[in-house]
Design an enzyme around this catalytic site. Structure first.
Site, PDB file in Angstrom:
ATOM      1  N   SER A 119      51.134  20.174 -18.779  1.00 45.21           N
ATOM      2  CA  SER A 119      50.144  19.641 -19.930  1.00 45.21           C
ATOM      3  C   SER A 119      48.877  21.444 -20.227  1.00 45.21           C
ATOM      4  O   SER A 119      48.880  22.212 -19.377  1.00 45.21           O
ATOM      5  CB  SER A 119      48.633  18.948 -19.596  1.00 45.21           C
ATOM      6  OG  SER A 119      47.939  18.668 -20.880  1.00 45.21           O
ATOM      7  N   GLY A 120      49.706  21.072 -21.236  1.00 40.54           N
ATOM      8  CA  GLY A 120      49.517  22.889 -22.163  1.00 40.54           C
ATOM      9  C   GLY A 120      50.331  23.944 -22.102  1.00 40.54           C
ATOM     10  O   GLY A 120      50.332  24.734 -22.316  1.00 40.54           O
ATOM     11  N   THR A 124      54.516  20.079 -27.050  1.00 40.72           N
ATOM     12  CA  THR A 124      54.340  19.339 -28.338  1.00 40.72           C
ATOM     13  C   THR A 124      54.313  20.263 -29.131  1.00 40.72           C
ATOM     14  O   THR A 124      55.191  20.131 -30.398  1.00 40.72           O
ATOM     15  CB  THR A 124      52.841  18.434 -28.311  1.00 40.72           C
ATOM     16  OG1 THR A 124      52.943  17.776 -27.211  1.00 40.72           O
ATOM     17  CG2 THR A 124      52.294  18.418 -29.673  1.00 40.72           C
ATOM     18  N   ASN A 169      44.499  20.756 -21.779  1.00 40.80           N
ATOM     19  CA  ASN A 169      44.813  21.598 -23.534  1.00 40.80           C
ATOM     20  C   ASN A 169      43.698  21.351 -24.425  1.00 40.80           C
ATOM     21  O   ASN A 169      43.330  20.257 -23.970  1.00 40.80           O
ATOM     22  CB  ASN A 169      45.846  20.590 -22.801  1.00 40.80           C
ATOM     23  CG  ASN A 169      46.960  20.942 -24.745  1.00 40.80           C
ATOM     24  OD1 ASN A 169      46.380  21.623 -25.791  1.00 40.80           O
ATOM     25  ND2 ASN A 169      47.731  20.850 -24.518  1.00 40.80           N
ATOM     26  N   SER A 172      45.619  17.804 -25.948  1.00 41.69           N
ATOM     27  CA  SER A 172      46.400  17.537 -25.031  1.00 41.69           C
ATOM     28  C   SER A 172      47.383  15.726 -25.583  1.00 41.69           C
ATOM     29  O   SER A 172      46.590  15.522 -26.178  1.00 41.69           O
ATOM     30  CB  SER A 172      46.074  17.208 -23.835  1.00 41.69           C
ATOM     31  OG  SER A 172      46.877  16.371 -22.757  1.00 41.69           O
ATOM     32  N   SER A 173      48.645  15.493 -25.653  1.00 42.83           N
ATOM     33  CA  SER A 173      48.824  14.877 -26.135  1.00 42.83           C
ATOM     34  C   SER A 173      48.904  13.013 -24.399  1.00 42.83           C
ATOM     35  O   SER A 173      48.583  13.331 -24.267  1.00 42.83           O
ATOM     36  CB  SER A 173      50.617  14.434 -25.747  1.00 42.83           C
ATOM     37  OG  SER A 173      50.891  16.050 -26.696  1.00 42.83           O
ATOM     38  N   GLY A 400      53.012  16.402 -19.574  1.00 38.03           N
ATOM     39  CA  GLY A 400      53.462  16.744 -17.992  1.00 38.03           C
ATOM     40  C   GLY A 400      52.806  16.152 -17.013  1.00 38.03           C
ATOM     41  O   GLY A 400      51.836  16.182 -17.407  1.00 38.03           O
ATOM     42  N   GLU A 402      50.483  16.438 -14.395  1.00 30.38           N
ATOM     43  CA  GLU A 402      48.879  16.836 -13.709  1.00 30.38           C
ATOM     44  C   GLU A 402      47.757  16.679 -12.728  1.00 30.38           C
ATOM     45  O   GLU A 402      48.147  15.881 -12.629  1.00 30.38           O
ATOM     46  CB  GLU A 402      48.285  15.543 -15.586  1.00 30.38           C
ATOM     47  CG  GLU A 402      47.065  16.200 -15.580  1.00 30.38           C
ATOM     48  CD  GLU A 402      46.954  15.426 -17.055  1.00 30.38           C
ATOM     49  OE1 GLU A 402      46.665  15.898 -18.231  1.00 30.38           O
ATOM     50  OE2 GLU A 402      46.560  14.123 -17.193  1.00 30.38           O
TER      51      GLU A 402
HETATM   52  N1  LIG Z   1      55.476  29.229 -29.587  1.00 31.14           N
HETATM   53  C1  LIG Z   1      53.727  28.699 -28.885  1.00 31.14           C
HETATM   54  N2  LIG Z   1      53.064  29.065 -30.258  1.00 31.14           N
HETATM   55  C2  LIG Z   1      51.631  29.792 -30.117  1.00 31.14           C
HETATM   56  N3  LIG Z   1      50.927  28.716 -29.469  1.00 31.14           N
HETATM   57  C3  LIG Z   1      51.779  28.269 -28.903  1.00 31.14           C
HETATM   58  C4  LIG Z   1      53.157  27.539 -28.794  1.00 31.14           C
HETATM   59  N4  LIG Z   1      52.891  26.882 -27.819  1.00 31.14           N
HETATM   60  C5  LIG Z   1      51.813  27.044 -27.296  1.00 31.14           C
HETATM   61  N5  LIG Z   1      50.866  26.966 -27.868  1.00 31.14           N
HETATM   62  C6  LIG Z   1      49.738  26.763 -27.766  1.00 31.14           C
HETATM   63  O1  LIG Z   1      48.670  25.909 -26.600  1.00 31.14           O
HETATM   64  C7  LIG Z   1      48.533  25.328 -27.093  1.00 31.14           C
HETATM   65  C8  LIG Z   1      49.018  23.252 -25.692  1.00 31.14           C
HETATM   66  O2  LIG Z   1      50.512  23.260 -26.203  1.00 31.14           O
HETATM   67  P1  LIG Z   1      50.616  22.117 -26.437  1.00 31.14           P
HETATM   68  O3  LIG Z   1      52.361  21.811 -26.896  1.00 31.14           O
HETATM   69  O4  LIG Z   1      49.625  20.719 -26.656  1.00 31.14           O
HETATM   70  O5  LIG Z   1      51.230  21.684 -25.185  1.00 31.14           O
HETATM   71  P2  LIG Z   1      52.081  20.541 -23.828  1.00 31.14           P
HETATM   72  O6  LIG Z   1      51.972  19.218 -25.209  1.00 31.14           O
HETATM   73  O7  LIG Z   1      52.723  20.699 -23.107  1.00 31.14           O
HETATM   74  O8  LIG Z   1      50.544  19.645 -23.496  1.00 31.14           O
HETATM   75  C9  LIG Z   1      48.677  24.206 -28.173  1.00 31.14           C
HETATM   76  O9  LIG Z   1      47.471  23.785 -28.981  1.00 31.14           O
HETATM   77  C10 LIG Z   1      48.456  26.105 -28.926  1.00 31.14           C
HETATM   78  O10 LIG Z   1      47.921  26.642 -29.262  1.00 31.14           O
HETATM   79 MG   LIG Z   2      51.244  17.800 -25.856  1.00 30.23          MG
END
Ligand SMILES: Nc1ncnc2c1ncn2[C@@H]1O[C@H](COP(=O)(O)OP(=O)(O)O)[C@@H](O)[C@H]1O
Ligand SMILES: [Mg+2]
Length: 1012
Positions: A119-120, A124, A169, A172-173, A400, A402
């Site tokens: 997660s984080g 996404t 996060n 977080s989804s 992810g 967790e």
């Molecule tokens: N490629 C990226 N560039 C900039 N910030 C990112 C990037 N990937 C993730 N982040 C940051 O990390 C945070 C969490 O990412 P997210 O994709 O929501 O995580 P996950 O879906 O894996 O839980 C996002 O809200 C963003 O702020």
């Molecule tokens: Mg996500």
């Protein structure tokens, strides 16, 4: 492979890159110490320090979350990556996207991109970048021009309703998502479909410290205008709502709820939600907040009642249900015992949990509705429904792995899901790769990897797995509780290497576990799960009377979500965990049927901070993502493989022996080809059905050679094509000349007997006459046109003409009604008598002949009685001219079948038997005079009858027909002679004049003047 070899490859591969890109290696395969985890992490760290967040392991993309905006996602960057090979340019999520897209297009095979990581870690974000890449760079299908927008806009909507701030996060989804993007044969996106997995519903009613409820609640309170909040009876302050205060975290620094509110509302309209639907949706969101604020009191006898009256009124209005029914349903439950329904009151705790259950059900089902609605908007249009030519790229972004302070049912499901995905990853990469070398008979040193099948079995196995035990415990009659579930687990699973509880653990572990926990040793690490709430969450029950109330809702969304059938058929739905398990099985099938690509996301630190690289945290992820094994398999193995046929098909133009076609065995063809290309022994191996190429470079140079060769191939194909076209044209021209010659010769000999010289010409003439005739046949019997036949077809033509005419006549007759037929027969007789004889004929025959010119009432009853059986067939008013003096007298002339009578009002003045009628005379002019000639053998007779009738054509025709005297009608020009009484002769003279007149003329003649 020898070091020198690698060095060369590396230099060539990276020569095109800029200095900054050359920090570390951009593919871990190129690491010198490929067995060292430290080297791998060091490479990640160095690159991360330079904001190079992407690195490959072969075709797997490793991505490290930068926690800051990087300037590498512009449109120009997208353009840079279009159609470019992996190694020509620095690693990027766009390169992976583009490669997948091209693989789909060239191999016409469905693809999927699996994004994993905890997660984080950026899953996404990665999925959004991929989607954006496709919507920007792919061609557009004009039927689906707005699809790209809708695909992109589905994200903010789903995130508002399905994402929340968690400890790990800020966005977080809280649901799993698999999205298919469908492409047409030209590679334009034409449809999309989303599958959603297990929304974390418990968040609606409870949040851990520092976490929030789903974004939409805060967005509504912050962004909704005053009017909207008033209609929803909401206050702006999130602190006023019990469901929003549990985590004590109303605001986020990183996101603006107000801005996102606008984004979401815009997105809803782009996707195609109507204003009414949006309103109903917001009603539901508001109703959840009101539900949270609904409070209960306890009466003297332990009964429960609702203390927040205004709240419940708002609530009922927003849910669109009856307030008293809702009040009852929140405080009572309905049971069916021995076929009888019983209502029993809920105690305080039960009422609270019924309320929370309703909130969760309402929110959860609305979320599912939302996904369905989005799917309708993304659905493939009818034209593509055959699915022909459509290929898909699936994007998997699922929660992810967790590990929280307190892990519950949700974490259990989430981690189980990750366990399954890891299994799939192992299946598709490590195991299948090694198995492939074996089946292809390639010498190979086995790489050990962690197989997590044992953990998957521990969770999902029938009867023995944790999910089965949980279901059983939920269904078992008698006292069950979370603790009895834990005991059952201990009984069944005690001693399993991946399962421990407080009771089963050794002293050291026991100290860090509570009595209500069980611990699973996941592939990614140990997780303690607290069994509190497992049974309830798995049961996911909503009281039946609450369901019944919701079925009655006049909110269309809720009406759709709560189906009456559900209440009627009381079959218990599957338990939550089993449902989840089944949906995961389906997902695995979907993923297995596609060509996979992987993005492995890594989180550099737990603080969501840019620039911080926490080695311990990263090492842990590197380990459980299996990156080292991945790398080792890659290194030990071959970067690329193609089955002989595909390889030969693609690269055969590069070798004269295989171009354009190789006729021998495929393996020999491939061998000939690679020898010609100068592959070194260490660069490739031939398996039983595939060629394995060790280094990407080898393949790339082959590919480059092919690209360079293409113009040459194009020229070959072009010249062959042109040659073919020219030959075809020449042939046609020859044939044309031949034809013309034949025709000319035939024309010269056309009058001869049928002979070789003229046969073609004559046939042609005949044939074209018949063809022409077919198109120009007369359409009606009156149409006299008929194409002129060639001499040889005169007889046939006549024949055809008669046939055609007869056919038309037959068709015409078949359509004629009896009424019309009678009319026609009379007209035919009229034409026989009068045509070209009498001036008034064209006028008279043009009118409809009536059955009678007298109404029934106009004929006196006494006359009818006198006539008796002789029915009047036709009657008309006439004028009779006296024989003496030609005085006009109005009379009726009535015709029966055998005689005619002249009637003066009630008296029959004269009867004329048809048999006695000698003839009928009329003039040739347009007057209405006619004379009935009577027998004159003896002088007793009264003489002929001189009459005038306005319908003389009709009358005379009928009379002649009825009397059978058609041949006795005499049309005389100039004058009519007739017999007066006692044999004397009278004459009527007819002339044309400017004035109608019947009068006595000279010499006692009757003079009749008709108009010119
Ligand atoms: N490629 C990226 N560039 C900039 N910030 C990112 C990037 N990937 C993730 N982040 C940051 O990390 C945070 C969490 O990412 P997210 O994709 O929501 O995580 P996950 O879906 O894996 O839980 C996002 O809200 C963003 O702020
Ligand atoms: Mg996500």
């Amino acid at each position: 492979p020898p070091v020198g070899q690698q060095g060369r490859v590396r230099i060539v591969m990276e020569s095109a890159l800029t200095a900054r890109d050359r920090v570390g290696v951009q593919d871990f395969v190129l690491l010198e110490k490929y067995n060292s985890e430290a080297a791998l992490i060091e490479n990640l760290r160095r690159r991360f320090g330079e904001n190079l967040i992407y690195t490959y392991i072969g075709s797997v993309l490793v991505s490290v979350n930068p926690y800051k905006e990087l300037e590498m996602y512009s449109k120009q960057q997208m353009e840079r990556y279009r159609g470019v090979s992996f190694y020509e340019i620095s690693p990027h999520i766009y390169a992976l996207s583009d490669n997948t897209y091209r693989a789909m297009r060239t191999e016409r095979k469905d693809q999927c991109i699996m994004i994993s990581g905890e997660s984080g870690a950026g899953k996404t974000e990665a999925s959004k970048k991929i989607l954006l890449y496709y919507t920007v760079t792919c061609p557009i299908n004009e039927h689906m021009a707005t699809l790209g927008d809708r695909l992109l806009q589905s994200n903010p909507v789903l995130e508002a309703f399905g994402n929340a701030k968690t400890f790990r996060n800020d966005n977080s989804s809280r649901f799993g998502k698999y999205m298919d993007v469908q492409f047409d044969f030209r590679g334009a996106p034409v449809g999309g479909h989303i599958l959603n997995y297990l929304l974390e519903k418990s968040r609606v009613v409870h949040q851990n410290h520092g976490e929030r409820n789903f974004h939409i609640f805060y967005q509504l309170l912050d962004g909704g205008d005053d009017d909207l909040l008033t209609t929803l009876a909401l206050e702006r302050n999130p602190q006023s709502y019990n469901y929003l205060v549990k985590g004590n975290c109303p605001r986020l620094s990183s996101v603006s709820d107000k801005n996102n509110w606008k984004v979401v509302m815009k997105a809803l309209s782009v996707i195609g939600f109507t204003e009414e639907e949006v309103q109903k949706l917001l009603d539901i969101i508001a109703s959840v907040l009101h539900l949270g604020n609904t409070q209960f009191g306890e009466g003297e006898e332990g009964e429960t009642y609702i203390t927040t009256e205004t709240q419940i009124t708002h609530l009922a209005k927003l849910l669109g249900v009856d307030v008293s029914a809702l009040r009852d349903a929140l405080t009572h439950k309905k049971l069916t015992a021995k076929g009888e329904e019983m209502i029993s009151p809920l105690n305080f705790e039960q009422a609270m949990s019924a309320r929370d259950a309703l909130a969760k059900a309402v929110y959860g089902r609305t979320f599912t509705w939302l996904v369905e609605k989005i799917n309708q908007s993304l659905a493939l249009k009818e034209i593509y429904h055959s699915g022909k030519g459509c290929t898909v790229i699936g994007l998997l972004d699922i929660y992810g792995f967790e590990v929280l302070q307190h892990n519950s049912f949700e974490q259990f499901c989430i981690n189980y899901c990750n366990e399954k995905l890891q299994q799939l990853f192992i299946e598709l990469t490590l195991r299948s790769e090694q198995e492939e070398y074996e089946t292809e008979g390639i010498a190979w040193e086995t790489v050990q990897y962690i197989d997590n099948k044992i953990i998957c079995d521990l969770i999902e196995e029938k009867h023995k797995g944790i999910i089965s035990i949980l279901d059983e415990e939920c269904l078992r009659p008698g006292e069950t509780c979370d603790v009895s579930f834990l005991e059952k687990l201990e009984d069944t699973l005690g001693g399993h290497p991946h399962f421990v509880t407080h009771k089963l653990a050794n002293g050291k572990t026991r100290r860090v576990m509570s009595r209500e926990e069980f611990r699973l040793l996941h592939y990614a690490g140990e997780v303690n799960y607290n069994v509190n709430g497992f049974l309830d969450k798995n049961n996911d029950l909503l009281n039946r009377n609450l369901k019944e109330v919701m079925c009655q809702s006049d909110n269309q969304i809720l009406c759709h979500c709560f189906r009456r059938e559900e209440v009627i058929h009381q079959k218990r739905p599957e338990m939550a965990a089993t449902q989840f398990k089944n949906s995961l099985m389906k997902l695995m099938e979907i993923l297995m049927s596609k060509e996979p690509s992987y993005v492995r996301c890594i989180k550099p630190n737990d603080a969501k901070q840019p620039g911080r690289f926490d080695e311990v945290l990263v090492r842990h992820q590197v380990k459980y993502l299996g990156l080292m094994e991945n790398l080792r398999v890659r290194r030990a193995g071959f970067a690329y493989r193609r089955c002989f046929e595909a390889f030969l098909q693609r690269y055969k133009p590069l070798c004269p022996e295989t171009w354009p076609n190789w006729h021998g065995r495929l393996a020999d063809g491939v061998s000939t080809l690679v020898n010609h290309l100068g592959y070194k022994a260490e660069e490739y191996k031939l398996g039983r059905s595939k060629i394995f190429i060790r280094f990407p470079k080898t393949l790339f140079s082959t590919e480059d050679a092919l690209q360079a060769k293409k113009p040459e191939i194009v020229i070959t194909i072009q010249s062959a094509w042109r040659g073919m076209k020219a030959r075809r044209r020449a042939k046609r021209r020859r044939q044309a000349a031949e034809l013309i010659r034949k025709l000319i010769k035939g024309f010269i000999y056309r009058h001869e007997e049928y002979c070789p010289e003229n046969e073609y010409f004559l046939d042609h003439v005949r044939c074209s006459f018949l063809k022409n005739l077919r198109k120009n046949l007369p359409k009606s019997v009156l149409d006299q046109n008929w194409p002129t036949p060639p001499p040889s077809l005169v007889e046939t033509s006549d024949h055809l003409r008669r046939l055609h005419m007869r056919n038309m006549v037959m068709k015409y007759c078949r359509r004629v009604q009896p009424e019309w037929k009678k009319q026609m027969m009379q007209k035919v007789i009229a034409s026989e008598i009068f045509k070209d004889q009498k001036d008034s004929y064209p006028q008279g025959v043009g009118r409809l002949f009536l059955d009678s010119r007298l109404e029934r009432e106009q004929i006196n009853l006494k006359v009818v009685q006198t006539l008796g059986n002789d029915k009047v067939q036709y009657g008309v008013s006439v004028v009779k001219y006296d024989r003496r003096g030609f005085k006009p007298r109005p009379r009726q002339l009535l015709l029966t079948n055998t005689f005619a009578v002249l009637v003066e009002r009630t008296k029959i003045k004269q009867r004329v038997d048809y048999t006695a009628l000698r003839g009928i005379s009329v003039s040739s002019l347009s007057d209405g005079m006619f004379v009935l000639h009577m027998p004159n053998e003896d002088n007793k007779q009264k003489g002929d009858v001189v009459l005038h009738c306005d319908h003389v054509i009709e009358l005379v025709t009928k009379l002649a027909m009825m009397a059978g005297k058609v041949n006795y009608v005499n049309v005389s020009p100039g004058s009519i002679r007739f017999v007066l009484a006692r044999g004397k002769e009278g004459i009527i003279d007819f002339v044309r004049g400017s004035e109608l007149k019947v009068a006595k003329g000279k010499r006692g003649h009757l003079l009749v003047v008709s108009l010119f």
